[in-house]
Design a protein around this motif. Sequence first.
Motif: not given
Length: 114
Positions: A7-8, A11, A14-15
Amino acid sequence: MLSASLADWIKPLRRRGLTWALATAIVLLQYPLWLGEGGWLKVRERARAIETQQALNQSLQTRNAGLLAELGDLKQGRDAIEERARNELGMIAPDEWFVRVVPAHSVQAGKANE
């Protein structure tokens, strides 16, 4: 633990992906504004063409006005016809003398050629 590190890692992706998607959308939206059929570049080009055509039209209108004035003179009197015949055709009246004044430099040039 594995899902937290995944998840890290996702993220920032995604940005960045969202940033690139927005940047791409902006570029795609700007394309028609600058390069499309009604874009700024075409508008400027056509404005220049219109200015050029208007200048040409103005010069032609001036010429036409001169021709109309000359036509009016020719229709109204004999003086304009005589003047034109004298200037363009070298005609003279039966009771006139024709005298031609030749500049000195053209006479000298004529003798040099003989």
